[in-house]
Design a protein around this motif. Structure first.
Motif, mmCIF file in Angstrom:
data_model
loop_
_atom_site.group_PDB
_atom_site.id
_atom_site.type_symbol
_atom_site.label_atom_id
_atom_site.label_comp_id
_atom_site.label_asym_id
_atom_site.label_seq_id
_atom_site.Cartn_x
_atom_site.Cartn_y
_atom_site.Cartn_z
ATOM 1 N N LEU A 8 67.518 31.728 18.121
ATOM 2 C CA LEU A 8 65.875 32.133 18.180
ATOM 3 C C LEU A 8 65.582 30.708 18.460
ATOM 4 O O LEU A 8 65.751 29.711 18.032
ATOM 5 C CB LEU A 8 65.534 32.604 16.711
ATOM 6 N N PRO A 9 64.607 30.788 19.682
ATOM 7 C CA PRO A 9 63.965 29.566 20.394
ATOM 8 C C PRO A 9 62.748 29.314 19.216
ATOM 9 O O PRO A 9 62.389 30.112 18.360
ATOM 10 C CB PRO A 9 63.471 30.206 21.468
ATOM 11 N N SER A 10 62.212 27.982 19.294
ATOM 12 C CA SER A 10 61.274 27.571 18.551
ATOM 13 C C SER A 10 59.919 28.012 19.116
ATOM 14 O O SER A 10 59.763 28.438 20.220
ATOM 15 C CB SER A 10 61.278 26.269 18.606
ATOM 16 N N VAL A 11 58.821 28.079 18.462
ATOM 17 C CA VAL A 11 57.574 28.230 19.333
ATOM 18 C C VAL A 11 57.312 27.323 20.198
ATOM 19 O O VAL A 11 56.916 27.981 21.337
ATOM 20 C CB VAL A 11 56.151 28.413 17.999
ATOM 21 N N ASP A 12 57.522 26.002 20.158
ATOM 22 C CA ASP A 12 57.187 25.273 21.294
ATOM 23 C C ASP A 12 57.952 25.518 22.440
ATOM 24 O O ASP A 12 57.373 25.634 23.468
ATOM 25 C CB ASP A 12 57.513 23.907 20.810
ATOM 26 N N ALA A 13 59.240 26.117 22.210
ATOM 27 C CA ALA A 13 60.316 26.217 23.548
ATOM 28 C C ALA A 13 59.586 27.590 24.229
ATOM 29 O O ALA A 13 59.400 27.599 25.273
ATOM 30 C CB ALA A 13 61.546 26.612 22.996
ATOM 31 N N LEU A 14 59.135 28.553 23.235
ATOM 32 C CA LEU A 14 58.521 29.852 23.839
ATOM 33 C C LEU A 14 57.417 29.640 24.765
ATOM 34 O O LEU A 14 57.151 29.994 25.631
ATOM 35 C CB LEU A 14 58.358 30.518 22.656
ATOM 36 N N LEU A 15 56.546 28.606 24.252
ATOM 37 C CA LEU A 15 55.393 28.398 25.031
ATOM 38 C C LEU A 15 55.616 27.727 26.447
ATOM 39 O O LEU A 15 54.594 27.722 27.188
ATOM 40 C CB LEU A 15 54.473 27.343 24.124
ATOM 41 N N GLN A 16 56.766 27.314 26.533
ATOM 42 C CA GLN A 16 57.120 26.862 27.836
ATOM 43 C C GLN A 16 57.397 27.887 28.951
ATOM 44 O O GLN A 16 57.253 27.689 30.144
ATOM 45 C CB GLN A 16 58.341 25.798 27.916
ATOM 46 N N ASP A 17 57.485 29.121 28.577
ATOM 47 C CA ASP A 17 57.850 30.260 29.353
ATOM 48 C C ASP A 17 56.591 30.654 29.984
ATOM 49 O O ASP A 17 55.495 30.634 29.562
ATOM 50 C CB ASP A 17 58.110 31.580 28.381
ATOM 51 N N LEU A 18 56.957 30.813 31.523
ATOM 52 C CA LEU A 18 55.657 31.096 32.363
ATOM 53 C C LEU A 18 55.009 32.063 32.083
ATOM 54 O O LEU A 18 53.616 32.135 32.054
ATOM 55 C CB LEU A 18 56.427 31.173 33.903
ATOM 56 N N THR A 19 55.603 33.240 31.833
ATOM 57 C CA THR A 19 54.738 34.680 31.216
ATOM 58 C C THR A 19 53.700 34.125 30.198
ATOM 59 O O THR A 19 52.624 34.430 30.207
ATOM 60 C CB THR A 19 55.396 35.755 30.892
ATOM 61 N N LEU A 20 54.112 33.648 29.327
ATOM 62 C CA LEU A 20 53.519 33.100 27.879
ATOM 63 C C LEU A 20 52.439 32.176 28.510
ATOM 64 O O LEU A 20 51.312 31.921 27.723
ATOM 65 C CB LEU A 20 54.378 32.693 26.956
ATOM 66 N N ARG A 21 52.805 31.124 29.203
ATOM 67 C CA ARG A 21 51.748 30.510 29.612
ATOM 68 C C ARG A 21 50.477 31.017 30.532
ATOM 69 O O ARG A 21 49.565 30.466 30.089
ATOM 70 C CB ARG A 21 52.304 29.130 30.735
#
Ligand SMILES: *Cc1c(COP(=O)(O)O)cnc(C)c1O
Length: 458
Positions: A8-21
């Motif tokens: 499972l990724p960390s929240v910080d890692a997830l926030l780098q995703d383009l869709t989530l950005r």
């Protein structure tokens, strides 16, 4: 399992995703971070229960759904196809076009809510509706508060705190949503004195209960139930005569309080505030959003010195209504004054709707749905007034009946539609009553039914 958890990724890692950005740009940081945490928590639970870690794309999808869900308002318009006109859970009375326009104008800019335009100085917020109520009902004065529960509470607190109020045992009612007469009485600081029995109370029961502690004789309309058979209640005239002979107040809580006579539509008679005033009661109270068909409010009508005392009582400040409500109330009252209530006020249009017009609408609905291969027909059914008014009374209607494999599932899907559609199930069929569906909702209703049917078919 540890393996899967580590994937499972960390929240910080997830926030780098383009869709989530992109989501973060649109909805802000807080909502997106919250959704990431919630989605990761949920994934962790699933892994502990034996599942694998979700694919990154799936996780992002789930987060997007959570963000969009959180950013949607939870109070939304629904289509009421139940045939219950004043549906308390569905927001009671829909408002007239003119009422909505007046409320919009009041909300949008400044108004003379408490400003006397003639004198150029501070005025009273209460004059606006008061003048109209006086003309419509013959009342000497009027006061508008937050709702009828507040009206009753205010009357009791102002005139009966620390004193006794006499009520018939047959009128110790509970209205939906926790309004119970004995509890309101207790909250107000007045002492309840019950007289008579559940089914029969005589004027001499009241007379015997009067002592030097008594402040008031109160009548509460048994809005939402009916006692039939061996019953008796004194008339309002008898109550007024007794109260006034003993120097007491006579107060009437009407609940709904219809300004028009419901008998004209084949219903039983719902008591009218003008009748209570003509019978001589000192104060009468009722709701704004029941049979008046106005925004939520509590209306108090009656003798001027008493209304003046209510206006000065400190609690009034805490129960007051805002300018938007007052503007709406005024616009609705103007319909009554102009004698156009049954043409303009939605709930009266619904009450007055003819069998022919209801049949024509239901038939049009059924034709369109049959063209979409649905098993639809038009049947005789019954609408009710609702809102704790006229219990047991019904209006004959023509409803659309839909035969589907599972009415419960279909109804649940309709509730999940945008806009949600609330239907009723009778004899294992879904019923849609045109009486309570607003004229401009036909298309949304039928499109919603077609969408759900298509979804369940695949
Ligand atoms: C509905 C009702 C109330 C409460 O009115 P709200 O406007 O909902 O606060 C009080 N008394 C009676 C008899 C009612 O029917």
């Amino acid at each position: 399992m540890q393996d899967q958890l580590r994937q499972l990724p960390s929240v910080d890692a997830l926030l780098q995703d383009l869709t989530l950005r992109a989501l973060e740009q649109r909805y802000g940081h807080t909502l997106v971070v919250e959704a990431c945490r919630a989605a990761l928590d949920a994934a962790r639970q699933r892994i502990l229960a034996g599942a694998n870690a979700p694919m990154p794309a799936l996780l992002v999808d789930e987060i997007r759904e959570r963000v969009e869900q959180a950013a949607r308002p939870s109070l939304v318009p629904v289509i009421n196809a139940t045939g219950v006109i004043i549906h308390t859970n569905l927001g009671r009375a829909p408002l007239s076009e003119e009422t909505i326009a007046a409320m919009r104008l009041a909300a949008q800019g400044y108004s003379n809510r408490e400003y006397d335009l003639e004198k150029g100085e501070r005025g009273s917020r209460y004059v606006h509706a008061e003048t109209l109520f006086k003309r419509l009902t013959g009342a000497q004065a009027a006061l508008v508060v937050n709702n009828n529960a507040a009206a009753v509470m205010l009357i009791l607190a102002t005139f009966a705190r620390g004193k006794q109020v006499i009520i018939s045992r047959g009128q110790l009612v509970e209205i939906g949503g926790g309004f119970r007469v004995p509890e309101v009485m207790q909250q107000s600081g007045a002492t309840l004195v019950e007289v008579g029995t559940t089914n029969r109370t005589y004027i001499h029961d009241y007379a015997r209960a009067i002592n030097e502690q008594t402040a008031m004789v109160m009548r509460v309309h048994a809005s939402n139930f009916r006692v039939i058979g061996f019953t008796h209640q004194p008339t309002l005239e008898e109550l007024v005569a007794l109260a006034h002979e003993k120097n007491l107040l006579c107060v009437d809580d009407l609940g709904s309080g219809a300004l028009l006579d419901t008998r004209a539509y084949g219903l039983a008679h719902e008591p009218m505030p003008q009748e209570s005033l003509a019978a001589g009661v000192d104060l009468v109270s009722f709701s704004g959003d029941k049979l008046l068909g106005a925004p939520q409010a509590g209306i108090i009508l009656g003798k001027k010195p008493l209304i003046d005392a209510l206006k000065k009582y400190p609690l009034t400040r805490a129960l007051r209504v805002d300018k938007v409500t007052l503007a709406g109330l005024q616009a609705t009252l103007l319909h009554y004054l102009k004698n156009e209530a049954t043409k303009k006020i939605p709930i009266w249009m619904m009450i007055a709707a003819t069998r022919e017009s209801l049949d024509a609408r239901a038939t049009k609905w059924a034709e369109r749905l049959r063209a979409s291969k649905l098993d639809a027909s038009v049947i005789d059914a019954e609408s009710t007034v609702g809102g704790g008014s006229l219990p047991g009374e019904t209006l004959p209607t023509r409803a659309l009946a839909l035969n589907v494999a599972s009415p419960d599932t279909f109804a649940a899907r309709l509730r999940a539609n945008t806009p949600p559609i609330i239907a009723r199930i009778e004899a294992n069929r879904l019923l849609f009553d045109p009486r309570t569906v607003l004229p401009n909702e036909d298309d949304a209703l039928l499109a919603g039914i077609e969408r759900v049917a298509k979804h369940l078919a695949v």
